[in-house]
Design a protein around this motif. Structure first.
Motif, PDB file in Angstrom:
ATOM      1  N   UNK A   9       0.852  -1.196   0.000  1.00 15.17           N
ATOM      2  CA  UNK A   9       0.000   0.000   0.000  1.00 15.17           C
ATOM      3  C   UNK A   9       0.886   1.243   0.000  1.00 15.17           C
ATOM      4  N   UNK A  10       0.581   2.161  -0.900  1.00 13.45           N
ATOM      5  CA  UNK A  10       1.287   3.424  -0.974  1.00 13.45           C
ATOM      6  C   UNK A  10       0.333   4.522  -0.516  1.00 13.45           C
ATOM      7  N   UNK A  32       4.396   5.012 -12.804  1.00 11.58           N
ATOM      8  CA  UNK A  32       5.722   4.567 -12.357  1.00 11.58           C
ATOM      9  C   UNK A  32       5.694   3.599 -11.184  1.00 11.58           C
ATOM     10  N   UNK A  33       4.538   3.414 -10.579  1.00 12.88           N
ATOM     11  CA  UNK A  33       4.446   2.571  -9.380  1.00 12.88           C
ATOM     12  C   UNK A  33       4.839   1.134  -9.687  1.00 12.88           C
ATOM     13  N   UNK A  34       5.599   0.567  -8.799  1.00  9.68           N
ATOM     14  CA  UNK A  34       6.022  -0.826  -8.895  1.00  9.68           C
ATOM     15  C   UNK A  34       4.801  -1.739  -8.974  1.00  9.68           C
ATOM     16  N   UNK A  35       4.931  -2.839  -9.673  1.00 14.38           N
ATOM     17  CA  UNK A  35       3.809  -3.781  -9.833  1.00 14.38           C
ATOM     18  C   UNK A  35       3.405  -4.440  -8.515  1.00 14.38           C
ATOM     19  N   UNK A  36       4.247  -4.346  -7.489  1.00 15.40           N
ATOM     20  CA  UNK A  36       3.893  -4.921  -6.194  1.00 15.40           C
ATOM     21  C   UNK A  36       2.920  -4.033  -5.417  1.00 15.40           C
ATOM     22  N   UNK A  37       2.752  -2.781  -5.865  1.00 16.35           N
ATOM     23  CA  UNK A  37       1.798  -1.879  -5.218  1.00 16.35           C
ATOM     24  C   UNK A  37       0.390  -2.265  -5.680  1.00 16.35           C
ATOM     25  N   UNK A  38      -0.472  -2.609  -4.731  1.00 17.90           N
ATOM     26  CA  UNK A  38      -1.835  -3.029  -5.061  1.00 17.90           C
ATOM     27  C   UNK A  38      -2.882  -1.989  -4.680  1.00 17.90           C
ATOM     28  N   UNK A  39      -2.474  -1.012  -3.868  1.00 15.98           N
ATOM     29  CA  UNK A  39      -3.413   0.016  -3.437  1.00 15.98           C
ATOM     30  C   UNK A  39      -2.686   1.342  -3.209  1.00 15.98           C
ATOM     31  N   UNK A  40      -3.343   2.423  -3.616  1.00 20.70           N
ATOM     32  CA  UNK A  40      -2.848   3.763  -3.318  1.00 20.70           C
ATOM     33  C   UNK A  40      -3.917   4.432  -2.460  1.00 20.70           C
ATOM     34  N   UNK A  41      -3.512   4.833  -1.278  1.00 18.16           N
ATOM     35  CA  UNK A  41      -4.420   5.521  -0.356  1.00 18.16           C
ATOM     36  C   UNK A  41      -4.135   7.014  -0.485  1.00 18.16           C
ATOM     37  N   UNK A  74     -13.609  10.489   5.645  1.00 17.55           N
ATOM     38  CA  UNK A  74     -14.028  11.338   4.522  1.00 17.55           C
ATOM     39  C   UNK A  74     -12.896  12.095   3.846  1.00 17.55           C
ATOM     40  N   UNK A  75     -11.726  12.130   4.444  1.00 15.33           N
ATOM     41  CA  UNK A  75     -10.579  12.820   3.858  1.00 15.33           C
ATOM     42  C   UNK A  75      -9.656  11.912   3.080  1.00 15.33           C
ATOM     43  N   UNK A  76     -10.138  10.716   2.747  1.00 13.11           N
ATOM     44  CA  UNK A  76      -9.282   9.718   2.128  1.00 13.11           C
ATOM     45  C   UNK A  76     -10.062   8.938   1.058  1.00 13.11           C
ATOM     46  N   UNK A  77      -9.399   8.612  -0.038  1.00 13.89           N
ATOM     47  CA  UNK A  77      -9.966   7.744  -1.069  1.00 13.89           C
ATOM     48  C   UNK A  77      -8.944   6.649  -1.356  1.00 13.89           C
ATOM     49  N   UNK A  78      -9.421   5.399  -1.380  1.00  9.13           N
ATOM     50  CA  UNK A  78      -8.542   4.261  -1.676  1.00  9.13           C
ATOM     51  C   UNK A  78      -8.672   3.906  -3.142  1.00  9.13           C
ATOM     52  N   UNK A  79      -7.547   3.719  -3.807  1.00  9.91           N
ATOM     53  CA  UNK A  79      -7.521   3.326  -5.221  1.00  9.91           C
ATOM     54  C   UNK A  79      -6.878   1.944  -5.311  1.00  9.91           C
TER      55      UNK A  79
END
Length: 82
Positions: A9-10, A32-41, A74-79
């Motif tokens: 998670x990034x 550019x994110x590494x393929x091991x990244x599965x979520x961006x918060x 409410x101040x965060x979105x998970x991708x």
């Protein structure tokens, strides 16, 4: 744009950025994110972060995005990434 990696998670804080700066930065990050990244918060804020929140939730598009999840915070979105 402040970034912290927690395993697959990034976490990215876009406070203080304009919507266009944040969009461009997030698109570059996703490319550019590494393929091991599965979520961006994405931390966009709540009180004065509505423009950033709406950009992340409605305008941000990228081939790696598989889903956007509205967080209980409410101040965060998970991708979620492919």
């Amino acid at each position: 744009m402040h970034q912290i990696k927690h395993g697959s998670v990034l976490e990215v804080d876009i406070h203080g950025m304009t919507a266009s700066e944040a969009k461009r930065g997030l698109e570059q990050l996703l490319s550019r994110a590494d393929k091991t990244i599965t979520e961006v918060r994405v931390i966009h804020g709540y009180n004065s972060g509505q423009v950033l929140r709406d950009m992340v939730r409605r305008q941000l598009k990228h081939p790696r995005i598989s889903a956007k999840i509205i967080s209980l915070n409410p101040g965060e979105t998970r991708i979620l990434l492919k």
